[in-house]
Design a protein around this motif. Structure first.
Motif, mmCIF file in Angstrom:
data_model
loop_
_atom_site.group_PDB
_atom_site.id
_atom_site.type_symbol
_atom_site.label_atom_id
_atom_site.label_comp_id
_atom_site.label_asym_id
_atom_site.label_seq_id
_atom_site.Cartn_x
_atom_site.Cartn_y
_atom_site.Cartn_z
ATOM 1 N N ARG A 1 0.833 -1.201 0.000
ATOM 2 C CA ARG A 1 0.000 0.000 0.000
ATOM 3 C C ARG A 1 0.868 1.251 0.000
ATOM 4 N N ARG A 2 1.913 1.265 0.819
ATOM 5 C CA ARG A 2 2.821 2.416 0.847
ATOM 6 C C ARG A 2 3.466 2.622 -0.522
ATOM 7 N N GLY A 3 3.879 1.523 -1.142
ATOM 8 C CA GLY A 3 4.481 1.614 -2.479
ATOM 9 C C GLY A 3 3.504 2.167 -3.502
ATOM 10 N N ALA A 4 2.238 1.753 -3.408
ATOM 11 C CA ALA A 4 1.215 2.243 -4.338
ATOM 12 C C ALA A 4 0.995 3.743 -4.165
ATOM 13 N N VAL A 5 1.014 4.195 -2.920
ATOM 14 C CA VAL A 5 0.859 5.636 -2.663
ATOM 15 C C VAL A 5 2.054 6.384 -3.255
ATOM 16 N N TRP A 6 3.265 5.896 -2.999
ATOM 17 C CA TRP A 6 4.456 6.535 -3.554
ATOM 18 C C TRP A 6 4.385 6.580 -5.080
ATOM 19 N N ASP A 7 3.881 5.512 -5.697
ATOM 20 C CA ASP A 7 3.783 5.472 -7.158
ATOM 21 C C ASP A 7 2.834 6.543 -7.689
ATOM 22 N N ALA A 8 1.807 6.882 -6.912
ATOM 23 C CA ALA A 8 0.809 7.868 -7.343
ATOM 24 C C ALA A 8 1.280 9.313 -7.156
ATOM 25 N N ILE A 9 2.261 9.516 -6.315
ATOM 26 C CA ILE A 9 2.674 10.878 -5.949
ATOM 27 C C ILE A 9 3.161 11.721 -7.133
ATOM 28 N N PRO A 10 4.014 11.239 -8.012
ATOM 29 C CA PRO A 10 4.487 12.121 -9.095
ATOM 30 C C PRO A 10 3.362 12.704 -9.951
ATOM 31 N N SER A 11 2.405 11.884 -10.337
ATOM 32 C CA SER A 11 1.320 12.406 -11.173
ATOM 33 C C SER A 11 0.423 13.351 -10.380
ATOM 34 N N ARG A 12 0.230 13.081 -9.106
ATOM 35 C CA ARG A 12 -0.577 13.972 -8.274
ATOM 36 C C ARG A 12 0.091 15.330 -8.127
ATOM 37 N N LEU A 13 1.396 15.331 -7.851
ATOM 38 C CA LEU A 13 2.119 16.600 -7.721
ATOM 39 C C LEU A 13 2.062 17.382 -9.027
ATOM 40 N N SER A 14 2.170 16.668 -10.139
ATOM 41 C CA SER A 14 2.080 17.318 -11.440
ATOM 42 C C SER A 14 0.708 17.951 -11.619
ATOM 43 N N ARG A 15 -0.334 17.223 -11.269
ATOM 44 C CA ARG A 15 -1.694 17.769 -11.383
ATOM 45 C C ARG A 15 -1.885 18.978 -10.467
ATOM 46 N N LEU A 16 -1.254 18.954 -9.298
ATOM 47 C CA LEU A 16 -1.334 20.077 -8.374
ATOM 48 C C LEU A 16 -0.502 21.273 -8.841
ATOM 49 N N GLY A 17 0.401 21.030 -9.803
ATOM 50 C CA GLY A 17 1.285 22.090 -10.258
ATOM 51 C C GLY A 17 2.452 22.317 -9.322
ATOM 52 N N VAL A 18 2.751 21.321 -8.511
ATOM 53 C CA VAL A 18 3.840 21.410 -7.543
ATOM 54 C C VAL A 18 5.081 20.773 -8.149
ATOM 55 N N THR A 19 6.160 21.507 -8.144
ATOM 56 C CA THR A 19 7.425 20.942 -8.599
ATOM 57 C C THR A 19 8.388 20.920 -7.419
ATOM 58 N N CYS A 20 9.132 19.861 -7.336
ATOM 59 C CA CYS A 20 10.098 19.744 -6.249
ATOM 60 C C CYS A 20 11.168 18.751 -6.663
ATOM 61 N N HIS A 21 12.232 18.789 -5.938
ATOM 62 C CA HIS A 21 13.304 17.814 -6.117
ATOM 63 C C HIS A 21 13.498 17.146 -4.773
ATOM 64 N N ARG A 22 13.163 15.876 -4.707
ATOM 65 C CA ARG A 22 13.326 15.150 -3.456
ATOM 66 C C ARG A 22 14.726 14.545 -3.388
ATOM 67 N N LEU A 23 15.357 14.747 -2.265
ATOM 68 C CA LEU A 23 16.662 14.147 -2.038
ATOM 69 C C LEU A 23 16.473 12.669 -1.737
ATOM 70 N N PRO A 24 17.482 11.846 -1.996
ATOM 71 C CA PRO A 24 17.350 10.415 -1.703
ATOM 72 C C PRO A 24 17.077 10.188 -0.202
ATOM 73 N N TRP A 25 16.231 9.242 0.079
ATOM 74 C CA TRP A 25 15.905 8.885 1.457
ATOM 75 C C TRP A 25 16.857 7.795 1.925
ATOM 76 N N SER A 26 17.122 7.777 3.186
ATOM 77 C CA SER A 26 17.946 6.733 3.762
ATOM 78 C C SER A 26 17.346 6.308 5.086
ATOM 79 N N THR A 27 17.392 5.022 5.338
ATOM 80 C CA THR A 27 16.932 4.516 6.634
ATOM 81 C C THR A 27 18.112 4.318 7.565
ATOM 82 N N GLN A 28 19.276 4.705 7.145
ATOM 83 C CA GLN A 28 20.498 4.529 7.941
ATOM 84 C C GLN A 28 20.680 5.648 8.920
#
Length: 70
Positions: free
Chosen positions: A43-70
Motif C-alpha cells: 500500500r505504501r508503495g502504491a501511494v508513492w507510485d501515485a505521488i508524481p502524477s498527483r504533484l504534477s496535477r497540483l502544479g507542484v514541482t520539487c526535487h526530493r533528495l534520496p531517502w535513507s533509513t540509515q
C-alpha cells in the motif's frame, strides 16, 4: 533479512488542496496520511507510485533528495 520500511513522503508542508483532496506537500489524501503507520509495504508503495502524477496535477514541482533509513 527484512526489507527496510518504506518511509513517509511527508514534507512538513501540510495543507490540503480543496479541489483534489491531496496535501500540497506530499500529495496524499487525508486517509492515506492517517493510515500510513499501519499500511502494508504494498500500500505504501502504491501511494508513492501515485505521488508524481498527483504533484504534477497540483502544479507542484520539487526535487526530493534520496531517502535513507540509515
Amino acid at each position: 533479512m527484512s526489507q527496510p520500511a518504506i518511509v513517509s513522503p511527508c514534507t512538513g508542508v501540510c495543507r490540503m488542496d480543496t479541489d483534489t483532496g491531496w496535501c500540497i506537500g506530499c500529495a496524499r489524501t487525508t486517509e492515506e496520511i492517517v493510515s500510513w503507520g499501519g499500511a502494508s509495504p504494498e500500500r505504501r508503495g502504491a501511494v508513492w507510485d501515485a505521488i508524481p502524477s498527483r504533484l504534477s496535477r497540483l502544479g507542484v514541482t520539487c526535487h526530493r533528495l534520496p531517502w535513507s533509513t540509515q
